[in-house]
Write an enzyme that holds these catalytic residues in place. Structure first.
Site, PDB file in Angstrom:
ATOM      1  N   GLY A  90     -42.596  26.167  24.154  1.00  0.00           N
ATOM      2  CA  GLY A  90     -41.856  27.399  24.379  1.00  0.00           C
ATOM      3  C   GLY A  90     -41.224  27.849  23.076  1.00  0.00           C
ATOM      4  N   GLY A  92     -38.908  27.981  20.524  1.00  0.00           N
ATOM      5  CA  GLY A  92     -37.767  27.162  20.171  1.00  0.00           C
ATOM      6  C   GLY A  92     -36.940  27.705  19.025  1.00  0.00           C
ATOM      7  NE  ARG A  93     -39.690  27.654  13.426  1.00  0.00           N
ATOM      8  CZ  ARG A  93     -39.979  27.345  12.168  1.00  0.00           C
ATOM      9  NH1 ARG A  93     -39.004  27.245  11.285  1.00  0.00           N
ATOM     10  NH2 ARG A  93     -41.222  27.127  11.790  1.00  0.00           N
ATOM     11  CE  LYS A 114     -42.487  30.323  11.598  1.00  0.00           C
ATOM     12  NZ  LYS A 114     -43.816  30.379  10.903  1.00  0.00           N
ATOM     13  CG  ASP A 126     -32.194  24.022  12.316  1.00  0.00           C
ATOM     14  OD1 ASP A 126     -33.262  24.599  12.584  1.00  0.00           O
ATOM     15  OD2 ASP A 126     -31.884  23.641  11.167  1.00  0.00           O
ATOM     16  N   GLY A 127     -33.406  25.730  15.342  1.00  0.00           N
ATOM     17  CA  GLY A 127     -33.784  27.109  15.613  1.00  0.00           C
ATOM     18  C   GLY A 127     -33.807  28.005  14.399  1.00  0.00           C
ATOM     19  NE  ARG A 180     -45.264  35.842  14.033  1.00  0.00           N
ATOM     20  CZ  ARG A 180     -44.757  34.750  14.603  1.00  0.00           C
ATOM     21  NH1 ARG A 180     -44.329  34.799  15.863  1.00  0.00           N
ATOM     22  NH2 ARG A 180     -44.666  33.630  13.946  1.00  0.00           N
ATOM     23  CG  ASP A 256     -48.398  25.735  20.422  1.00  0.00           C
ATOM     24  OD1 ASP A 256     -49.204  24.797  20.289  1.00  0.00           O
ATOM     25  OD2 ASP A 256     -47.426  25.898  19.666  1.00  0.00           O
ATOM     26  CG  ASN A 257     -49.698  27.455  16.483  1.00  0.00           C
ATOM     27  OD1 ASN A 257     -48.642  27.920  16.888  1.00  0.00           O
ATOM     28  ND2 ASN A 257     -49.748  26.337  15.783  1.00  0.00           N
TER      29      ASN A 257
END
Length: 478
Positions: A90, A92-93, A114, A126-127, A180, A256-257
């Protein structure tokens, strides 16, 4: 806010339902220093009229854009990471910040982030995003766009004033938040999550959304799900071929990419080839070479197989296998087309095209001519003046190259090739490259002296190359 009339907000992802995302809040950064804004693409979505202060408020502080999501959405997905299934992924950052229409062609585009802070999917991270990571993503997307690869665009980079500790670069290091512009963030891993949780109604809803927003031509097919799948597979095969021609190594081809639009995105440990080496890897942690340059197409095919498995209850196995079976043919067709375009040659559509392309890359592999240099020297059909001007002219006379040079000279130049070859970029003494040493030198100027001039000069150089390659592609398509 002074947006232009071409700003067409169209937030849609939240209509899928709460199962697909988590509303989140952005981090409150101590600083917001604008380092890069992509006004070329801002104009395509009607945001080029923003002042720098307004830009920062939206893409550093994440005040909602007019008519868009009131809160950012952290997207949910699973994925195979180096072939191991991970259900704890998911955003995360990052998060989905806004959606809008491309003023030129009407596509639905996303603004995603991002380094925008922690989410429910951050786990122990830490995101955040390092400033170096943001700079590297600018360079990757600019060069890939110039090379004609269908890629996300780095829209904004803002330095955020935090000191980050990372294990793979000197720490503490500077921080940033990036935005992005992308043609969707629906990943193969998005389907995997719903399939793993046996949420068939949500899975069907996601397929319908993807057909409506990204692959509307599938609607009229007898089996729209299989048609959607075949279109996605074709687009992903095209991406694999485009990476090959660009000499690009993504580094982390997890499911996931990989998006269902076939758009290249999410750049971590990427590299461009110095020379053609099928075993060249970009990620220092890819110890087995799973995602090496020569294995990228196979990795993407494997990812497509995972997507097929998610759709078995919505279509027929036979139809999905038919979709998978087009991957190799599509890859080779695209590889021949894009190689000819980069060399300003007209493809004949015959077996000779494949023989020329295979011979060209075999000679590159065997002789070690720098990857981008070979295209630069031999564009237009290995013309004598360009070959003579190359520092590798003696190599082109070697046995590995002689039959290929002869084939290139016998090939039909693309219509308008002479005009394209007069472009200022091709009058330079050397091609524009983006090898790791160059990237590190650009970063060193920023890290040591806060000197951004080299980065901006490199972007202009890359865009000059892109203007040239656009012209070569257009004459080859005539």
């Amino acid at each position: 806010m002074p947006v232009s009339t071409s700003y067409l907000p169209d937030p849609r992802h939240d209509r899928l339902g709460a199962e697909f995302f988590d509303p989140v809040a952005p981090a409150d950064f101590p600083q917001t220093i604008l380092r890069f804004r992509n006004d070329r693409w801002a104009a395509r979505v009607g945001l080029e009229t923003l002042s720098d202060a307004e830009w920062i408020s939206h893409f550093g502080r994440f005040e909602p854009l007019p008519g868009n999501f009131p809160r950012p959405l952290a997207l949910r997905y699973h994925g195979h990471q180096f072939r191991s299934y991970n259900p704890d992924l998911g955003d995360g950052r990052g998060f989905l910040f806004a959606q809008m229409r491309d003023a030129k062609d009407g596509r639905l585009l996303d603004l995603g982030t991002k380094g925008s802070g922690k989410t429910p999917w951050s786990r122990t991270a830490d995101g955040r995003l390092t400033l170096k990571g943001g700079v590297r993503e600018i360079l990757a997307t600019e060069m890939l766009e110039a090379q004609g690869v269908y890629t996300s665009k780095t829209f904004s980079l803002i330095e955020t004033g935090e000191a980050l500790v990372r294990g793979d670069e000197p720490s503490p290091t500077r921080s940033s938040v990036m935005v992005r512009l992308s043609h969707g963030h629906v990943r193969i891993g998005t389907f995997q999550r719903l399939s793993a949780l046996d949420k068939q109604d949500d899975l069907k809803r996601l397929v319908d959304y993807c057909i409506e927003q990204y692959w509307p031509q599938a609607r009229e097919a007898a089996d729209p799900v299989a048609a959607f799948f075949a279109l996605a597979v074709g687009a992903i095969a095209d991406m694999a071929a485009d990476w090959w021609v660009a000499g690009f190594v993504h580094g982390v081809l997890n499911t996931d990419n990989t998006t269902i639009t076939g758009e290249s995105f999410d750049y971590g440990p990427w590299r461009f080839l110095p020379t053609l080496d099928p075993n060249f890897t970009a990620a220092y942690f890819d110890h087995s070479g799973l995602y090496a340059f020569g294995r990228q197409a196979g990795a993407l095919f494997w990812n497509c197989e995972r997507l097929a498995g998610c759709l078995l209850d919505l279509s027929s196995q036979t139809a999905l296998v038919d979709g998978l079976n087009q991957f190799q043919t599509r890859f080779w067709s695209r590889l021949a087309l894009r190689t000819h375009a980069k060399l300003a040659l007209a493809p004949s559509g015959e077996d000779a095209d494949r023989e020329l392309v295979q011979g060209f890359y075999d000679a590159l592999h065997k002789t070690g001519v720098p990857y981008e240099r070979a295209f630069f020297d031999l564009v237009g059909g290995a013309r004598a003046n360009r070959v003579a001007a190359s520092p590798h002219r003696d190599v082109y006379g070697a046995p590995e190259w002689v039959p290929i040079v002869e084939r290139l000279r016998a090939a039909r130049p693309a219509p308008g090739a002479d005009r394209a070859l007069s472009h200022a970029y091709l009058q330079r003494g050397a091609p524009s490259t983006l090898l790791i040493e160059e990237v590190e030198a650009l970063w060193a100027d920023i890290a040591n002296r806060d000197d951004w001039s080299g980065l901006h000069e490199k972007i202009e150089e890359i865009r000059l190359a892109g203007d040239c390659y656009t012209g070569l592609a257009s004459v080859s398509a005539d």
